[in-house]
Design an enzyme around this catalytic site. Structure first.
Site, short mmCIF file in Angstrom:
data_model
loop_
_atom_site.label_atom_id
_atom_site.label_comp_id
_atom_site.label_asym_id
_atom_site.label_seq_id
_atom_site.Cartn_x
_atom_site.Cartn_y
_atom_site.Cartn_z
N ARG A 76 40.48 26.02 -79.74
CA ARG A 76 39.64 25.46 -80.53
C ARG A 76 39.74 24.05 -81.12
O ARG A 76 38.88 23.35 -81.06
CB ARG A 76 39.62 26.55 -82.05
CG ARG A 76 38.61 27.44 -82.01
CD ARG A 76 39.54 28.77 -82.58
NE ARG A 76 40.48 29.17 -82.05
CZ ARG A 76 40.73 30.12 -80.79
NH1 ARG A 76 39.37 30.64 -80.87
NH2 ARG A 76 41.62 30.55 -80.05
N THR A 77 40.86 23.75 -81.33
CA THR A 77 41.04 22.30 -81.84
C THR A 77 40.80 21.08 -80.78
O THR A 77 39.82 20.34 -81.06
CB THR A 77 42.57 22.27 -82.29
OG1 THR A 77 43.08 23.16 -83.18
CG2 THR A 77 42.64 20.94 -82.94
N LYS A 109 57.58 10.35 -64.55
CA LYS A 109 58.48 9.43 -64.05
C LYS A 109 59.58 8.85 -64.99
O LYS A 109 60.30 7.75 -64.61
CB LYS A 109 57.59 8.07 -63.35
CG LYS A 109 56.58 8.49 -62.63
CD LYS A 109 55.64 7.08 -62.21
CE LYS A 109 54.38 7.36 -61.47
NZ LYS A 109 53.40 6.28 -61.60
N ARG A 161 48.72 16.40 -80.81
CA ARG A 161 49.14 17.62 -81.09
C ARG A 161 50.50 17.66 -80.18
O ARG A 161 50.34 17.45 -79.14
CB ARG A 161 48.23 18.83 -80.74
CG ARG A 161 49.17 20.29 -80.58
CD ARG A 161 48.29 21.50 -80.45
NE ARG A 161 47.39 21.73 -81.62
CZ ARG A 161 46.84 22.85 -81.86
NH1 ARG A 161 46.77 23.68 -80.77
NH2 ARG A 161 46.08 23.12 -82.91
N HIS A 186 48.94 21.14 -90.14
CA HIS A 186 47.74 21.36 -89.45
C HIS A 186 46.53 20.79 -90.19
O HIS A 186 45.75 21.74 -90.61
CB HIS A 186 47.58 22.74 -88.55
CG HIS A 186 46.57 22.62 -87.62
ND1 HIS A 186 45.44 21.72 -87.36
CD2 HIS A 186 46.29 23.60 -86.55
CE1 HIS A 186 44.81 21.88 -86.11
NE2 HIS A 186 45.17 23.26 -85.83
C1 NCD Z 1 46.45 27.42 -84.82
C2 NCD Z 1 47.32 26.38 -84.46
O1 NCD Z 1 47.32 25.74 -83.15
O2 NCD Z 1 48.37 26.17 -85.30
N1 NCD Z 1 45.39 27.47 -84.18
C3 NCD Z 1 44.32 26.45 -84.18
O3 NCD Z 1 44.51 25.43 -84.23
N2 NCD Z 1 43.20 27.06 -84.65
C4 NCD Z 1 46.90 28.99 -84.98
C5 NCD Z 1 47.95 29.55 -84.05
O4 NCD Z 1 48.24 28.91 -82.87
O5 NCD Z 1 48.31 30.74 -84.11
#
Ligand code: NCD
Length: 300
Positions: free
Chosen positions: A50-51, A78, A99, A125
């Protein structure tokens, strides 16, 4: 505003701006981007559906471009350091969306371009919290005395951490409100952890292992997460499962939220229940991320 690393970075005015812009995008309107033609770097060092893809969709809808980091084909293979890899991307991009599993990444790495935190380990997040807030605003008024239940992996869920911070911002902003929280999950270490997240603020809350606790609590919002197996150093078994029969015991205007992905904590029988808004959260992710990019690159 040139970064979004933590909810702590945001003022109420900035949050309200982002929500307002997201609403304009959701209504199908466009906002001038003044012939800007940025390239955005998407650097994900952890899995994401999703993100990552809602950011990509948001960038397409804004008419901007992106490049995506691929760890397996990069010079990190490398022996290049993470700092050098990120600095390289910063030579090509006007904004970095990152991320990473390390919660200290923003302390350890120097960023010279605007940066968006798309999840740093178990810590935060913020873009998820903003889309959660945007979804809550469809049916709730933040100046009411909201009752919120957090169900699941409260210690390791970065989405819960950021959302509590965000809700507490509004709880403090409206002098007459007093939100009540209820935590159903795994309470080992929870007290210490919540104090850290909430800066030891004393607030009314209820902690329990038992989902039935929600029947008495009658929450306005239930926010559920999966067990973050990849972040837990100890085994945890759960039989906390919300099914449709249980959901129907909640008030009609309760909303059931989940950042997704789910494992088995929300049964698919809930999917058509009008209280379930997790698909709406998913859709809102695109608009809120368009708004965040707009705010960072164009507004100020
Ligand atoms: C979450 C995350 O990555 O923290 N998902 C997201 O970004 N929609 C929740 C999860 O991984 O459980």
């Amino acid at each position: 505003m040139n970064k979004l690393i933590s909810i702590d970075d945001l003022t109420i005015d900035q949050i309200n701006d982002i929500v307002k812009i997201a609403k304009i995008y959701k209504d199908g309107k466009l906002i001038p981007t003044f012939n800007l033609n940025p390239v955005i770097g998407i650097m994900f060092f952890e899995p994401s559906t999703r993100t990552n893809y809602s950011f990509q969709t948001a960038i397409h809808k804004l008419g901007f471009k992106f490049i995506e980091y691929n760890h397996d084909n990069s010079s990190s293979k490398k022996g290049e350091s993470l700092q050098d890899t990120i600095s390289t991307f910063e030579c090509y991009c006007d904004l970095i969306i990152i991320r990473h599993p390390d919660k200290n990444i923003f302390n350890d790495i120097v960023f010279s371009k605007p940066v968006i935190n798309a999840g740093n380990g178990p810590e935060e997040h913020p873009t998820q919290a903003l889309l959660d807030l945007f979804t809550i605003l469809d049916s709730k008024d933040l100046s009411d005395n909201l009752k919120i239940s957090f169900v699941g992996d409260i210690i390791c869920s970065r989405t819960i951490h950021s959302l509590i911070k965000l809700l507490e911002k509004y709880n403090n902003h409206y002098t007459d409100t007093n939100y009540t929280y209820n935590f159903v999950g795994y309470t080992e270490l929870l007290d210490k952890h919540l104090e850290k997240i909430l800066n030891t603020k004393i607030y009314p809350d209820i902690r329990s292992h038992d989902l039935n606790n929600l029947i008495e609590f009658q929450p306005d919002i239930i926010y559920t997460t999966r067990i973050q197996k990849e972040r837990r150093h100890f085994n945890q078994h759960t039989n906390i499962i919300i099914d449709n029969d249980f959901l129907d015991k909640m008030p009609e205007d309760t909303i059931l939220m989940h950042p997704l992905p789910r494992n088995n904590e929300i049964h698919t029988s809930c999917d058509k229940n009008p209280r379930s808004v997790y698909y709406e959260q998913m859709k809102n992710g695109v608009y809120i991320r368009m708004a965040i990019i707009y705010k960072l690159l164009i507004m100020d």
